[in-house]
Write a protein that holds these residues in place. Structure first.
Motif, PDB file in Angstrom:
ATOM      1  N   ASP B  48      13.814  31.125  73.302  1.00 32.47           N
ATOM      2  CA  ASP B  48      12.998  31.899  72.377  1.00 32.47           C
ATOM      3  C   ASP B  48      12.846  33.301  72.935  1.00 32.47           C
ATOM      4  O   ASP B  48      12.178  33.501  73.944  1.00 32.47           O
ATOM      5  CB  ASP B  48      11.630  31.215  72.245  1.00 32.47           C
ATOM      6  N   ARG B  49      13.519  34.208  72.291  1.00 33.19           N
ATOM      7  CA  ARG B  49      13.422  35.578  72.815  1.00 33.19           C
ATOM      8  C   ARG B  49      13.154  36.529  71.673  1.00 33.19           C
ATOM      9  O   ARG B  49      13.844  36.499  70.667  1.00 33.19           O
ATOM     10  CB  ARG B  49      14.713  35.939  73.539  1.00 33.19           C
ATOM     11  N   GLY B  50      12.180  37.359  71.841  1.00 33.88           N
ATOM     12  CA  GLY B  50      11.919  38.330  70.783  1.00 33.88           C
ATOM     13  C   GLY B  50      12.740  39.574  71.014  1.00 33.88           C
ATOM     14  O   GLY B  50      12.888  40.041  72.135  1.00 33.88           O
ATOM     15  N   ILE B  51      13.261  40.089  69.922  1.00 31.40           N
ATOM     16  CA  ILE B  51      14.080  41.302  70.046  1.00 31.40           C
ATOM     17  C   ILE B  51      13.495  42.358  69.148  1.00 31.40           C
ATOM     18  O   ILE B  51      13.240  42.123  67.977  1.00 31.40           O
ATOM     19  CB  ILE B  51      15.536  41.026  69.645  1.00 31.40           C
ATOM     20  N   GLN B  52      13.285  43.473  69.667  1.00 29.44           N
ATOM     21  CA  GLN B  52      12.741  44.563  68.855  1.00 29.44           C
ATOM     22  C   GLN B  52      13.413  45.835  69.307  1.00 29.44           C
ATOM     23  O   GLN B  52      13.473  46.130  70.483  1.00 29.44           O
ATOM     24  CB  GLN B  52      11.230  44.635  69.092  1.00 29.44           C
TER      25      GLN B  52
END
Lengths: 115, 614
Positions: B48-52
């Motif tokens: 689970d990795r957030g990318i912004q």
């Protein structure tokens, strides 16, 4: 020959006078139209040449409308370089200001439209 | 192009010249994968990795200090004239102009322009290009946006010792000006140095009031004359009535004599509708209502004592705080009192006793505001103690709608002039509540905290969009309400009128029931003779009930038998018939019980019929 010159000069002067009379008539006719509050002619520097309103109002209109007309003209030409501003009409709550621009002069008329 | 700086370096200092050449690919190093290293790692599933990928931003709020502004004019001289012409000298300018007029260019230009201009002028005169040709009629906006209101401007009391803004009045024409009455209503706690002035503010300039009114005693109430926007009437703290003309100076134009004025502060002063436009009336807590003509303001033209026993005794009079007058009902007016009673009066009655028509009681404390609904004048709003109540002229015993008891005292209220179902109230905790009972009945549709101190007065502008509220420290806040609350909604008039009718109807039914119960109790107390008579009535009723009962049963049987004869073959219906007849036998046995029940019902019905007839 001297006579001919004099004749030409007087002839041209008469012509100019006649034309001047026409100009007077035109301006008078415009002023007498229904609803017209004031008429003025302003030159390229913003100096009022002919006006039917009082001095302070004239000066205000001359200065402000000159700038606005320049802006409008440049806008029209920026959008299409082959185009040119022919007439500018500003309708406000109380009356309508109409500006007819020329290379050197501006004819400004303030009218109360019929409503 | 100018050469600005020259960089010098000797050729010999450049170093060896680079000679590039092509070459084949060469393998420098080769590292094969090592599976043993995998044992140091564990498979992670899911990952689970957030990318912004955006800029980081932060929000800050800054409140700047109040900025004092002043409007000033600038005088500037004409420019643009050529250097040799002095613009002030008339001769030179005329000469210049004449010179230009002789120019050929000028003549040609003007002829051309004149032609074009005339065309446009004639066009204008012939037709109105902005005319509305297709009138859509009333457009109802269905706004889904949330209701909101925002502060537009704040007008502070310029004096150091702050006084309460007790009354506000909008200018009747342009609504660009607001008259505010300032006074200190705390009993005997007004500062000695307190200024008596009241101000008229121009909405564009919150820094300085446009006009100052200087009465001899602080003004509690102030009203513009709706017919003549230059005239104002003010009620003073010492009971006098003062009249101003804004075209004259700011000192008092006319003042009533103190012997004939009120004995207590004048809490309400309103203009009446008259041909001359000079009549007004005022009310005060001393229990009197006085009528005045401002042309002769030293004496009232008429006095009425608010004594509900109709004897005109001043000692029994109720102190009046709120005054109400609706121009569509010019002979009636209403007074809200300190004791919580609303008195409805008729001005045209001959004797003083007849002038007081009826009373409405229900509030526990003084009634601070009283106003008829501008769309349905039969219903009016009163504000007092911790509730706001809506009454109807027809139901005199109690109000038809009321809000719940709030935590803070309600100080002022008003209907919205554009929407029949919306009204505003202000409270002592500094909040303004906007109620819309076509949307929500239990709570206000919108509640705003305007300031920290108590709010004392409220006035809505005629377009329903702006409202001004005055606080205890003299700060008047101008709020703009969102269009959802100020434009008439679809069907709103019908909804509001049905609300009022339904509630009035409910109140009437309750009243009738109460009356009935009271009469029943009276009847019980009045003795036995009446009981016997009632018994005789019961026997008659019994006979009637029996007859009617049998009639109904027979009718039912006949109705059921008619289709049954047609469809004899269907056994289901035969069974039904049997059941029915069987039931009929049972019914005969239960007759008596049913008769008794019916008898009682009949009794009640007949009594009810008798009472309303009375």
């Amino acid at each position: 020959m001297y006579d001919r010159k004099l004749f030409c000069l007087t002839f041209s002067m008469v012509c100019i006078h006649l034309l001047q009379a026409e100009v007077e008539e035109t301006l008078k006719r415009i002023q007498n139209h229904k609803g017209v509050i004031g008429t003025m002619v302003v030159n390229a520097e913003g100096i009022p040449i002919r006006t039917t309103l009082d001095n302070s109002t004239t000066v205000q209109y001359a200065g402000l409308l000159h700038q606005l007309t320049m802006k409008a003209k440049s806008t029209v030409r920026d959008i299409d370089p082959q185009n040119d501003l022919t007439f500018l009409r500003i309708r406000s709550k109380k009356h309508e200001v109409m500006v007819a621009p020329d290379k050197e002069y501006l004819l400004i008329v303030i009218q109360n439209p019929t409503e | 192009m100018e050469i600005v700086y020259v960089y010098l370096k000797k050729r010999s200092e450049f170093g060896k010249q680079c000679n590039f050449s092509d070459r084949q690919a060469e393998l420098s190093i080769d590292i094969p994968p090592n599976p043993e290293l995998m044992e140091h790692f564990v498979v992670r599933d899911p990952v689970d990795r957030g990318i912004q990928c955006s800029y980081e931003m932060s929000e800050h709020e800054v409140n700047t200090e109040r900025f004092e502004m002043e409007t000033r004019g600038i005088n500037h001289l004409e420019g643009g004239w050529p250097k040799d012409v002095n613009p002030l000298e008339l001769e030179q300018t005329i000469r210049f102009r004449k010179k230009v007029e002789k120019d050929e260019n000028y003549i040609n230009a003007i002829m051309q322009l004149g032609y074009v201009m005339e065309h446009c002028i004639k066009q204008n005169n012939a037709i109105n290009i902005y005319g509305e040709y297709f009138d859509e009629g009333d457009e109802y906006e269905v706004s889904d946006e949330p209701l909101s209101a925002k502060t537009i401007n704040v007008f502070r009391d310029p004096n150091e010792i702050k006084r309460t803004a007790t009354h506000l009045s909008w200018h009747p024409d342009a609504n660009r000006k607001l008259a505010v009455a300032y006074s200190c209503l705390d009993f005997q706690r007004a500062d000695v140095n307190m200024s008596f002035e009241s101000y008229i503010w121009d909405l564009e300039n919150p820094n300085k009031p446009e006009l100052t009114l200087k009465p001899s005693s602080p003004l509690v109430t102030l009203e513009y004359n709706p017919k003549d926007s230059h005239i104002l009437i003010g009620g003073c703290y010492n009971g006098q009535i003062a009249c101003w003309d804004t075209r004259k100076s700011s000192l008092v134009a006319d003042l009533s004599t103190i012997e004939f004025s009120h004995r207590d502060p004048v809490f309400g002063a309103l203009w009446l509708q008259s041909k001359t436009g000079t009549e007004c009336f005022s009310a005060s807590t001393d229990g009197q209502v006085m009528w005045w003509d401002i042309r002769k303001i030293n004496e009232p033209t008429e006095v009425l004592v608010m004594d509900i026993s109709r004897k005109g005794i001043l000692e029994n009079a109720l102190g009046a705080i709120a005054l109400e007058f609706e121009p569509t009902m010019p002979t009636k007016f209403m007074v809200g009192t300190e004791q919580g009673i609303v008195i409805s009066c008729n001005r045209k009655a001959k004797t003083a006793a007849e002038k007081i028509v009826c009373t409405f009681s229900g509030h526990h404390g003084p009634i601070y505001a009283l106003q008829r609904n501008p769309f349905y004048p039969k219903n009016f709003l009163t504000v007092g103690d911790w509730t706001a109540r809506i009454w109807s002229d027809d139901s005199r015993e109690s109000c038809i709608m009321w809000t719940k008891y709030h935590m803070a005292y309600i100080t002022d209220g008003a209907w919205s002039p554009q929407r029949p179902a919306v009204f505003f109230t202000t409270k002592m905790d500094g909040t303004v509540d906007i109620w819309d009972f076509s949307f929500k009945q239990c709570d206000p549709a919108l509640s705003l905290k305007v300031c920290d101190e108590a709010l004392f007065s409220l006035k809505v502008q005629d377009n329903g969009c702006f409202l001004a509220c005055g606080s205890q420290l003299g700060t008047v806040t101008l709020l703009e309400v969102s269009s959802g609350l100020s434009t008439l909604q679809r069907n709103e008039k019908n909804i509001a009128s049905s609300f009022f009718e339904r509630e009035t109807h409910r109140e009437k039914i309750l009243e009738a029931k109460h009356r009935e119960m009271r009469l029943k109790e009276k009847a019980k107390l009045e003795g036995k003779e009446e009981d016997e008579e009632v018994k005789l009535n019961q026997e008659e009723l019994l006979a009637l009930a029996e007859e009617e009962f049998f009639d109904i049963i027979n009718q039912e049987i006949r109705r059921k038998q008619a289709p049954l004869e047609k469809k004899k073959k269907q056994s289901y219906e035969e069974e039904e018939l049997e059941e029915f007849i069987y039931k009929g036998d049972e019914d005969d046995e239960d007759e008596e019980e049913e008769e008794e029940e019916e008898k009682e019902e009949k009794e009640e019905k007949e009594e009810k019929e008798e009472k309303p007839k009375e």
